[in-house]
Write a protein that holds these residues in place. Structure first.
Motif: not given
Length: 424
Positions: A42, A150, A156, A267, A409
């Motif tokens: 992430h 990331c 993402p 996010t 997640r």
């Protein structure tokens, strides 16, 4: 990496509205999964652009076992790479912050330019193809001066939505024309999730943060309306009236202020401009500005405090005169780095425009108080009698939102892990 069925069961049976089971806070195996599933997949907040003000400025960030270098190029763009030489894997930059020309590995002199291209590798022979041995790039995104990276192959895409929403909120504070006044690294003796949970509520504030609750009202983070005595009911009324009146004033000046809640996004983030108490200028003990030099084009010091929270690892406070950013990075199952950075206008002069102790005092003391609480929470999670307890729906909804996001997640990552193993 395949993880045990015990972890699969822990994730799948998590009960909403309650704290996590003890292994989530103290099991090394789950910390490894946290790094793999959360911090390696992430967008995480790592720095601010003023940490790299000039071409050649470089900083490093440690994320789990990965070391990442951030470099500002001659074109003023900031790039991110894995901090590993492509020859025999030596760490390229060993300092937290430095200034360089090209990126040169001190071991054997392999040299890379600001784009990560290998430009010099002596003694490798005429047939050696340097183009196949450039540095491994890392996704990087600046949102109005806040730097996110990331480590995943595919980052993402919904960071675009966070950028769309947040840029109008943050941009007036003009991070690009700020400088770093001070940075503090504090090691908390607790799991990173306990650090984040503690930040996501102010249930504990009145009893534990005498300095912070001078400028910040605990009521900005929730309260139970049927449990207020006369004094506190009056305080709540004053605060809610301040929110309504101040938001109208700030919005009329072009400063977005209303709450935006996107905590369930991949996010995930949330923001709101909060009124400040008493003089209402800044997060200081006397609630007046800490720096005479206001940020951006501001002329009014009474602009409240814009708060911005992101999953999985940051929170930020923006005032008329200074900015405070916080980055959370796990070190082990029971140790967490909290890095706090204070920004002021780039032309502000220490000792003339601002006093460093006054600027940093509230959050230095608050950070230590929070570290003490996180340590107690960690010790409690290790007790044999520990069991998940209920969150207050009034004062801890954002703790639940964080845990709910975390579990979602984890489920997603474990499902991919399981399906990937099945096809091998």
């Amino acid at each position: 990496m395949r993880f045990s069925s015990d972890i699969q069961d822990l994730v799948s049976r998590r009960e909403k509205g309650k704290s996590l089971e003890a292994p989530f806070y103290n099991a090394p195996e789950i910390l490894r999964l946290d790094v793999e599933a959360i911090f390696n997949q992430h967008w995480i907040f790592v720095a601010v652009e003023p940490e790299l003000p000039e071409p050649g400025d470089c900083i490093t960030v440690e994320v789990g076992r990965a070391s990442i270098l951030l470099l500002r190029g001659d074109d003023m763009e900031i790039r991110a790479f894995h901090n590993v030489c492509r020859h025999r894997g030596a760490k390229l930059i060993d300092e937290r912050a430095t200034t360089i020309g090209n990126i040169v590995c001190r071991y054997h002199g392999w040299t890379y330019n600001e784009d990560g291209d290998l430009i010099l590798a002596e003694h490798m022979g005429a047939g050696f193809d340097k183009s196949c041995h450039g540095l491994k790039a890392v996704h990087i995104r600046s949102i109005a001066g806040l730097i996110f990276i990331c480590l995943a192959d595919e980052a993402p895409k919904d960071i675009d939505e966070m950028a769309r929403v947040m840029t109008p909120y943050i941009a007036p504070h003009d991070i690009a024309n700020c400088k770093v006044a001070f940075t503090s690294d504090l090691i908390e003796e607790g799991n990173w999730k306990l650090t984040m949970e503690n930040n996501r509520e102010c249930y504990h504030c009145e009893a534990n943060h005498p300095q912070l609750t001078v400028p910040l009202s605990e009521f900005g983070f929730g309260f139970s309306p049927d449990e207020m005595d006369e004094r506190r009911s009056e305080d709540v009324k004053k605060y809610t009236n301040a929110v309504e009146n101040d938001h109208k004033r700030w919005e009329s000046c072009g400063l977005p202020s209303a709450e935006e809640d996107h905590l369930s996004d991949v996010t995930g983030f949330r923001t709101m401009r909060l009124p400040l108490m008493w003089e209402g200028e800044s997060q200081t003990l006397d609630t007046k500005v800490a720096s005479k030099k206001l940020l951006g084009k501001f002329t009014d010091p009474k602009l409240g405090g814009l708060s911005f929270w992101t999953h999985p690892n940051s929170w930020h406070h923006f005032m008329s005169d200074h900015i405070v950013t916080f980055s959370v990075l796990p070190l082990s199952a029971d140790r967490t780095l909290v890095r706090t950075t204070w920004l002021v206008h780039k032309d502000a002069i220490e000792g003339e425009d601002y006093n460093l102790d006054n600027l940093t005092q509230v959050w230095k003391m608050t950070n230590q108080q929070d570290a003490d609480l996180v340590r107690l929470a960690q010790l409690g999670s290790e007790q044999p009698s520990y069991e998940p307890g209920p969150y207050s729906s009034f004062t801890e909804p954002h703790v639940e939102a964080f845990c709910d996001w975390y579990i979602a997640r984890m489920k997603q990552h474990l499902a991919k892990d399981k399906s990937g193993a099945a096809t091998k």
